[in-house]
Design a protein around this motif. Structure first.
Motif, PDB file in Angstrom:
ATOM      1  N   ILE A 127       3.931  -9.450  -7.657  1.00 31.02           N
ATOM      2  CA  ILE A 127       3.319 -10.467  -8.512  1.00 31.02           C
ATOM      3  C   ILE A 127       2.998  -9.894  -9.887  1.00 31.02           C
ATOM      4  CG2 ILE A 127       0.959  -9.996  -7.666  1.00 31.02           C
ATOM      5  CD1 ILE A 127       0.446 -13.055  -7.929  1.00 31.02           C
ATOM      6  N   GLY A 128       3.271 -10.693 -10.937  1.00 27.68           N
ATOM      7  CA  GLY A 128       2.924 -10.317 -12.304  1.00 27.68           C
ATOM      8  C   GLY A 128       1.730 -11.096 -12.812  1.00 27.68           C
ATOM      9  N   ASP A 148      -0.119  -7.340  -1.881  1.00 26.04           N
ATOM     10  CA  ASP A 148       0.105  -5.914  -1.647  1.00 26.04           C
ATOM     11  C   ASP A 148       0.872  -5.770  -0.338  1.00 26.04           C
ATOM     12  OD1 ASP A 148      -1.506  -5.024  -3.890  1.00 26.04           O
ATOM     13  OD2 ASP A 148      -3.285  -5.463  -2.685  1.00 26.04           O
ATOM     14  N   PHE A 149       1.974  -5.045  -0.357  1.00 27.83           N
ATOM     15  CA  PHE A 149       2.784  -4.921   0.865  1.00 27.83           C
ATOM     16  C   PHE A 149       3.708  -3.719   0.727  1.00 27.83           C
ATOM     17  CE2 PHE A 149       5.073  -7.546  -2.124  1.00 27.83           C
ATOM     18  CZ  PHE A 149       6.403  -7.183  -1.997  1.00 27.83           C
ATOM     19  N   THR A 150       4.323  -3.334   1.821  1.00 34.40           N
ATOM     20  CA  THR A 150       5.237  -2.185   1.820  1.00 34.40           C
ATOM     21  C   THR A 150       6.441  -2.485   2.715  1.00 34.40           C
ATOM     22  OG1 THR A 150       4.424  -1.004   3.780  1.00 34.40           O
ATOM     23  CG2 THR A 150       3.209  -0.668   1.741  1.00 34.40           C
ATOM     24  N   PHE A 151       7.512  -1.721   2.496  1.00 35.45           N
ATOM     25  CA  PHE A 151       8.589  -1.655   3.471  1.00 35.45           C
ATOM     26  C   PHE A 151       9.289  -0.316   3.292  1.00 35.45           C
ATOM     27  CE2 PHE A 151      11.136  -3.287  -0.077  1.00 35.45           C
ATOM     28  CZ  PHE A 151      12.360  -2.645   0.083  1.00 35.45           C
ATOM     29  N   SER A 152      10.034   0.078   4.295  1.00 37.21           N
ATOM     30  CA  SER A 152      10.756   1.347   4.227  1.00 37.21           C
ATOM     31  C   SER A 152      12.196   1.142   4.660  1.00 37.21           C
ATOM     32  CB  SER A 152      10.086   2.402   5.115  1.00 37.21           C
ATOM     33  OG  SER A 152      10.044   1.975   6.466  1.00 37.21           O
ATOM     34  N   VAL A 153      13.068   1.961   4.082  1.00 38.85           N
ATOM     35  CA  VAL A 153      14.487   1.912   4.411  1.00 38.85           C
ATOM     36  C   VAL A 153      15.090   3.280   4.125  1.00 38.85           C
ATOM     37  CG1 VAL A 153      15.086   0.991   2.119  1.00 38.85           C
ATOM     38  CG2 VAL A 153      16.672   0.695   4.016  1.00 38.85           C
ATOM     39  N   ILE A 159       6.156   0.807  -1.981  1.00 36.96           N
ATOM     40  CA  ILE A 159       4.812   0.235  -1.940  1.00 36.96           C
ATOM     41  C   ILE A 159       4.670  -0.719  -3.127  1.00 36.96           C
ATOM     42  CG2 ILE A 159       2.334   0.714  -2.015  1.00 36.96           C
ATOM     43  CD1 ILE A 159       2.952   3.522  -0.934  1.00 36.96           C
ATOM     44  N   PHE A 160       4.353  -1.971  -2.845  1.00 38.56           N
ATOM     45  CA  PHE A 160       4.204  -2.997  -3.885  1.00 38.56           C
ATOM     46  C   PHE A 160       2.716  -3.265  -4.080  1.00 38.56           C
ATOM     47  CE2 PHE A 160       8.380  -3.261  -2.231  1.00 38.56           C
ATOM     48  CZ  PHE A 160       9.193  -3.694  -3.271  1.00 38.56           C
ATOM     49  N   LEU A 161       2.252  -3.009  -5.289  1.00 37.86           N
ATOM     50  CA  LEU A 161       0.822  -3.036  -5.588  1.00 37.86           C
ATOM     51  C   LEU A 161       0.520  -4.075  -6.662  1.00 37.86           C
ATOM     52  CD1 LEU A 161      -1.974  -1.581  -5.191  1.00 37.86           C
ATOM     53  CD2 LEU A 161      -1.293  -0.103  -7.108  1.00 37.86           C
ATOM     54  N   ASN A 162      -0.398  -4.966  -6.367  1.00 36.50           N
ATOM     55  CA  ASN A 162      -0.876  -5.944  -7.350  1.00 36.50           C
ATOM     56  C   ASN A 162      -1.773  -5.226  -8.350  1.00 36.50           C
ATOM     57  OD1 ASN A 162      -2.068  -8.070  -8.741  1.00 36.50           O
ATOM     58  ND2 ASN A 162      -3.400  -8.647  -7.043  1.00 36.50           N
ATOM     59  N   THR A 163      -1.339  -5.124  -9.619  1.00 33.62           N
ATOM     60  CA  THR A 163      -2.137  -4.438 -10.643  1.00 33.62           C
ATOM     61  C   THR A 163      -2.656  -5.398 -11.714  1.00 33.62           C
ATOM     62  OG1 THR A 163      -0.091  -3.846 -11.827  1.00 33.62           O
ATOM     63  CG2 THR A 163      -0.998  -2.210 -10.312  1.00 33.62           C
ATOM     64  N   ASN A 176      -7.913   1.725  -2.847  1.00 26.70           N
ATOM     65  CA  ASN A 176      -8.221   2.185  -1.482  1.00 26.70           C
ATOM     66  C   ASN A 176      -7.059   1.839  -0.558  1.00 26.70           C
ATOM     67  OD1 ASN A 176     -10.777   3.189  -2.137  1.00 26.70           O
ATOM     68  ND2 ASN A 176     -11.740   1.194  -1.831  1.00 26.70           N
ATOM     69  N   TRP A 177      -6.539   0.618  -0.696  1.00 25.02           N
ATOM     70  CA  TRP A 177      -5.370   0.208   0.096  1.00 25.02           C
ATOM     71  C   TRP A 177      -4.179   1.087  -0.241  1.00 25.02           C
ATOM     72  CZ3 TRP A 177      -0.514  -1.492  -1.349  1.00 25.02           C
ATOM     73  CH2 TRP A 177       0.291  -2.029  -0.325  1.00 25.02           C
TER      74      TRP A 177
END
Length: 272
Positions: A127-128, A148-153, A159-163, A176-177
């Protein structure tokens, strides 16, 4: 003077009009702030992450990821970027660094998604700040999922962080998350943090910058990826710090391709 009412049968034209009115309600938009979505347009990130993981990419493979950001209102440029990417056959998926829209309206989200869903590969979007205005937070959450969410491959964690500090009443970013998500750093060859606003912007929250840099170094994050500035930049905020990348907006007619081999990555600016 008394008003006269017609008690006769309604005409065929009137019947047709009311049938059209009541059976075609979905044709009308009641409010620009509504959130009505088709099932396939809900939880897009979750759907596309599942597609990425179904690719069965091996850690031994060369992984190429396209990076874009700030598609807000640049509809013709977005279409051209999609067409350019679709002519490639080496990109596994696309990461969007936020500001999908200008005003956070459902229509805007829909217009951009209609373009991006033509991609031959999955895309995942953070998200922007422009996506978070109006009722954009509600639309993004319904359409894309968690902030805020993550995935791995293939041994890589994203790691996707709402800033968006201002738009989320100074409650973002949730560092903290972020630290919780970095706890398993040793399990991954690379860890990439993707967010919209970069830490050197006052819109990140000045007091968050120092801790964010500390977390990047403490957990040896591979790269911090951002949009927001609308122009390309590759830099460090501290001499011994972690690399940061700002991805240009699509009206600059460019995107990035990140090639990952083992614990190394290379970046290429692609002009279309």
């Amino acid at each position: 003077m008394k008003m006269k009412y017609c008690c006769g049968k309604p005409s065929a034209v009137m019947v047709a009009f009311f049938l059209l009115l009541f059976t075609s309600c979905d044709m009308f938009e009641y409010s620009p702030y509504e959130v009505r979505l088709q099932p396939e347009d809900r939880k897009i990130n979750e759907q596309h992450i599942a597609r990425i993981q179904n690719l069965k990419i091996s850690p031994a493979d060369t992984l190429r990821v396209a990076l874009t950001a700030d598609t807000q209102g640049f509809y013709a440029d977005n279409d051209d970027m999609v067409n350019h990417l679709n002519r490639r056959h080496d990109v596994a998926f696309v990461l969007h660094g936020g500001d999908i829209t200008d005003y956070g309206l459902l229509k805007e989200f829909g217009w951009v998604h209609r373009s991006l869903k033509r991609l031959a590969v999955p895309y995942v979007a953070v998200i922007g700040n422009h996506d978070a205005v109006g009722n954009g937070q509600q639309v993004y959450k319904a359409m894309f999922g968690e902030f805020d969410f993550t995935f791995s491959v293939a041994g890589n964690k994203f790691i996707f962080l709402n800033t968006n500090y201002l738009e989320f009443d100074q409650q973002a970013p949730d560092l903290n998350w972020l630290e919780e998500q970095l706890q398993d750093r040793e399990s991954y060859t690379n860890v990439f943090v993707v967010s919209h606003i970069p830490p050197n912007s006052p819109e990140f929250g000045a007091h968050n910058k120092e801790r964010y840099q500390h977390l990047l170094k403490k957990y040896n994050v591979s790269l911090s990826i951002h949009g927001h500035t609308h122009s390309y930049d590759y830099y460090k905020l501290e001499e011994e710090g972690i690399n940061h990348l700002n991805v240009a907006s699509t009206d600059n007619r460019e995107y990035m391709v990140m090639q990952i081999v083992g614990d190394k990555y290379q970046l290429e600016r692609i002009h279309f």
